[in-house]
Write an enzyme that holds these catalytic residues in place. Structure first.
Site, PDB file in Angstrom:
ATOM      1  N   GLU A   1       0.374  19.465   8.208  1.00 28.90           N
ATOM      2  CA  GLU A   1       1.761  19.056   8.011  1.00 28.90           C
ATOM      3  C   GLU A   1       2.520  20.131   7.218  1.00 28.90           C
ATOM      4  O   GLU A   1       1.940  20.689   6.289  1.00 28.90           O
ATOM      5  CB  GLU A   1       1.727  17.752   7.205  1.00 28.90           C
TER       6      GLU A   1
ATOM      7  N   HIS B   1       5.330  11.176   9.379  1.00 25.74           N
ATOM      8  CA  HIS B   1       5.190  10.826   7.953  1.00 25.74           C
ATOM      9  C   HIS B   1       6.369   9.964   7.459  1.00 25.74           C
ATOM     10  O   HIS B   1       7.072  10.317   6.514  1.00 25.74           O
ATOM     11  CB  HIS B   1       5.053  12.094   7.097  1.00 25.74           C
TER      12      HIS B   1
HETATM   13  P1  NAD Z   1      -4.174   2.847  -4.234  1.00 26.29           P
HETATM   14  O1  NAD Z   1      -4.519   3.785  -5.328  1.00 26.29           O
HETATM   15  O2  NAD Z   1      -3.487   1.564  -4.581  1.00 26.29           O
HETATM   16  O3  NAD Z   1      -5.491   2.484  -3.380  1.00 26.29           O
HETATM   17  C1  NAD Z   1      -6.427   3.427  -2.960  1.00 26.29           C
HETATM   18  C2  NAD Z   1      -7.778   2.736  -2.891  1.00 26.29           C
HETATM   19  O4  NAD Z   1      -8.683   3.600  -2.217  1.00 26.29           O
HETATM   20  C3  NAD Z   1      -8.381   2.403  -4.270  1.00 26.29           C
HETATM   21  O5  NAD Z   1      -8.705   1.038  -4.334  1.00 26.29           O
HETATM   22  C4  NAD Z   1      -9.636   3.294  -4.319  1.00 26.29           C
HETATM   23  O6  NAD Z   1     -10.703   2.685  -5.017  1.00 26.29           O
HETATM   24  C5  NAD Z   1      -9.969   3.456  -2.843  1.00 26.29           C
HETATM   25  N1  NAD Z   1     -10.761   4.629  -2.505  1.00 26.29           N
HETATM   26  C6  NAD Z   1     -10.657   5.903  -2.983  1.00 26.29           C
HETATM   27  N2  NAD Z   1     -11.514   6.708  -2.337  1.00 26.29           N
HETATM   28  C7  NAD Z   1     -12.180   5.941  -1.442  1.00 26.29           C
HETATM   29  C8  NAD Z   1     -13.204   6.219  -0.495  1.00 26.29           C
HETATM   30  N3  NAD Z   1     -13.686   7.440  -0.306  1.00 26.29           N
HETATM   31  N4  NAD Z   1     -13.673   5.179   0.249  1.00 26.29           N
HETATM   32  C9  NAD Z   1     -13.205   3.934   0.075  1.00 26.29           C
HETATM   33  N5  NAD Z   1     -12.248   3.617  -0.805  1.00 26.29           N
HETATM   34  C10 NAD Z   1     -11.722   4.618  -1.549  1.00 26.29           C
HETATM   35  O7  NAD Z   1      -3.281   3.704  -3.203  1.00 26.29           O
HETATM   36  P2  NAD Z   1      -2.183   3.159  -2.183  1.00 26.29           P
HETATM   37  O8  NAD Z   1      -0.869   2.996  -2.877  1.00 26.29           O
HETATM   38  O9  NAD Z   1      -2.751   2.003  -1.432  1.00 26.29           O
HETATM   39  O10 NAD Z   1      -2.033   4.441  -1.230  1.00 26.29           O
HETATM   40  C11 NAD Z   1      -3.060   4.791  -0.321  1.00 26.29           C
HETATM   41  C12 NAD Z   1      -2.718   6.098   0.403  1.00 26.29           C
HETATM   42  O11 NAD Z   1      -1.490   5.951   1.117  1.00 26.29           O
HETATM   43  C13 NAD Z   1      -2.524   7.314  -0.508  1.00 26.29           C
HETATM   44  O12 NAD Z   1      -3.246   8.402   0.068  1.00 26.29           O
HETATM   45  C14 NAD Z   1      -1.063   7.648  -0.405  1.00 26.29           C
HETATM   46  O13 NAD Z   1      -0.818   9.032  -0.517  1.00 26.29           O
HETATM   47  C15 NAD Z   1      -0.757   7.162   1.006  1.00 26.29           C
HETATM   48  N6  NAD Z   1       0.656   6.879   1.257  1.00 26.29           N
HETATM   49  C16 NAD Z   1       1.192   7.266   2.443  1.00 26.29           C
HETATM   50  C17 NAD Z   1       2.535   7.018   2.715  1.00 26.29           C
HETATM   51  C18 NAD Z   1       3.146   7.451   4.034  1.00 26.29           C
HETATM   52  O14 NAD Z   1       4.343   7.703   4.053  1.00 26.29           O
HETATM   53  N7  NAD Z   1       2.393   7.502   5.117  1.00 26.29           N
HETATM   54  C19 NAD Z   1       3.338   6.365   1.774  1.00 26.29           C
HETATM   55  C20 NAD Z   1       2.768   5.939   0.571  1.00 26.29           C
HETATM   56  C21 NAD Z   1       1.409   6.216   0.323  1.00 26.29           C
END
Ligand code: NAD
Length: 318
Positions: free
Chosen positions: A273, A291
């Site tokens: 990206e 995205h």
């Molecule tokens: P969060 O921190 O609330 O949850 C992430 C979870 O993943 C945690 O519970 C953690 O324990 C778990 N985790 C970490 N590594 C892991 C692994 N290897 N296997 C299994 N579980 C694992 O985060 P969130 O707010 O739910 O966001 C999740 C993702 O979404 C982030 O990467 C964020 O960058 C992405 N995101 C994308 C967009 C988009 O526009 N597409 C927008 C917001 C967030």
């Protein structure tokens, strides 16, 4: 006190701040002029999205700065630890866009099981002449109800996805490295709600049992899903990544789609990206979005309001 929303703020967020007595400036100041602007205008709170960089240089140059607010989740553009060492509050809005991302997952999922991503590409080209042939080739869709959704990463977004899935009548299984059990409450429009108690299952079991897998983990050192993991998935399963580029090995994903191992895949985030690989863009079994997971009007409103409330809570003098 002066607040500079350098990457913009919603009118609701601005209004909340102004009603609390803050002066809100919404000009966009270029990066190289930012430090001077903050000093000259006695800015106490600097609100940014991902565009403005708030590094050590800005922090050192602006001793009057009391708060840095990031509208959104990632804070890669802010020297967070350094700012906090200097006594500056650093806040973000991690929960504001969870429902928006979760709904995008379902847009891809509900579209994917009915081949909408492919039909939308072919109808403008062939719909007039080959309508019956297209009708036949896209007639083998499936339903979501009763299918198993595997959620990898059961944090804010993973749980928001589970709420929708359970509401649609899907079975939800999840794997999370830090969260062994979770209560998922589904609120309905009329105030009623239903609670589900879920427990993490081993990663391998999730790969084997899920009809669809969706990823909601933070950035990782290596892909969570590569060729080996795809091999363990059901034939005809689908994969959705709205978390981060690099969480899925894109080469392995394209191979699996070409080989018919996976029926479709959906990506909102890309390894390279903002220039996704052409093999990804041209793969017909790929449902794609640029995205936009967090990009809804409602999420922007919540971001503006949460930031405003954070500034008021931390800076308003009684
Ligand atoms: P969060 O921190 O609330 O949850 C992430 C979870 O993943 C945690 O519970 C953690 O324990 C778990 N985790 C970490 N590594 C892991 C692994 N290897 N296997 C299994 N579980 C694992 O985060 P969130 O707010 O739910 O966001 C999740 C993702 O979404 C982030 O990467 C964020 O960058 C992405 N995101 C994308 C967009 C988009 O526009 N597409 C927008 C917001 C967030």
């Amino acid at each position: 006190m002066v607040v500079l929303a350098n990457d913009g703020i919603t009118s609701g967020g601005q209004q909340t701040l102004e009603q609390a007595g803050f002066e809100v400036q919404t000009v966009h100041v270029a990066q190289e002029q930012l430090a001077n602007y903050l000093i000259e205008n006695k800015v106490s709170a600097l609100l940014v999205r991902s565009a403005t960089q708030v590094g050590r240089d800005i922090i050192d140059a602006c001793p009057e700065l009391k708060l840095i607010g990031r509208g959104g989740v990632g804070m890669d553009n802010i020297a967070v630890t350094y700012a906090r060492e200097k006594g500056i509050h650093v806040i973000n809005t991690p929960a504001a866009s969870s429902d928006s991302v979760a709904e995008l997952v379902f847009a891809h999922l509900a579209g994917g099981v009915r081949y909408l991503h492919e039909a939308n590409r072919l109808m403008p080209l062939e719909g007039e002449v080959h309508f019956k042939a297209l009708k036949k080739s896209f007639a083998g869709g499936t339903e979501l109800r009763g299918k198993t959704l595997g959620v990898i990463g059961f944090g804010r977004i993973g749980k928001a996805v589970a709420r929708i899935a359970l509401g649609v009548g899907m079975n939800v299984i999840y794997n999370d490295v830090t969260s062994p059990s979770e209560q998922v409450e589904i609120p309905f429009y009329d105030g009623r709600s239903v609670r589900f108690d879920l427990e993490t299952i081993p990663f391998e079991d999730l790969l084997e049992q899920a009809d669809f897998i969706t990823l909601h983990v933070p950035a990782q050192k290596k892909p969570v899903i590569g060729a080996e993991e795809i091999e363990k998935m059901k034939k005809g399963a689908a994969l959705i990544n709205t978390s981060r580029g690099g969480i899925v090995d894109e080469v392995a994903l394209v191979d699996a789609l070409e080989a018919g191992k996976l029926s479709f895949a959906a990506l909102d985030v890309f390894t390279s990206e903002p220039k996704p690989e052409i093999q990804i863009l041209m793969q017909p079994k790929m449902s794609l979005s640029p995205h936009i997971g967090a990009s809804t009007a409602e999420a922007q409103e919540r971001i503006g309001e949460e930031l405003a409330q954070g500034v008021i809570r931390l800076l308003q003098t009684k």
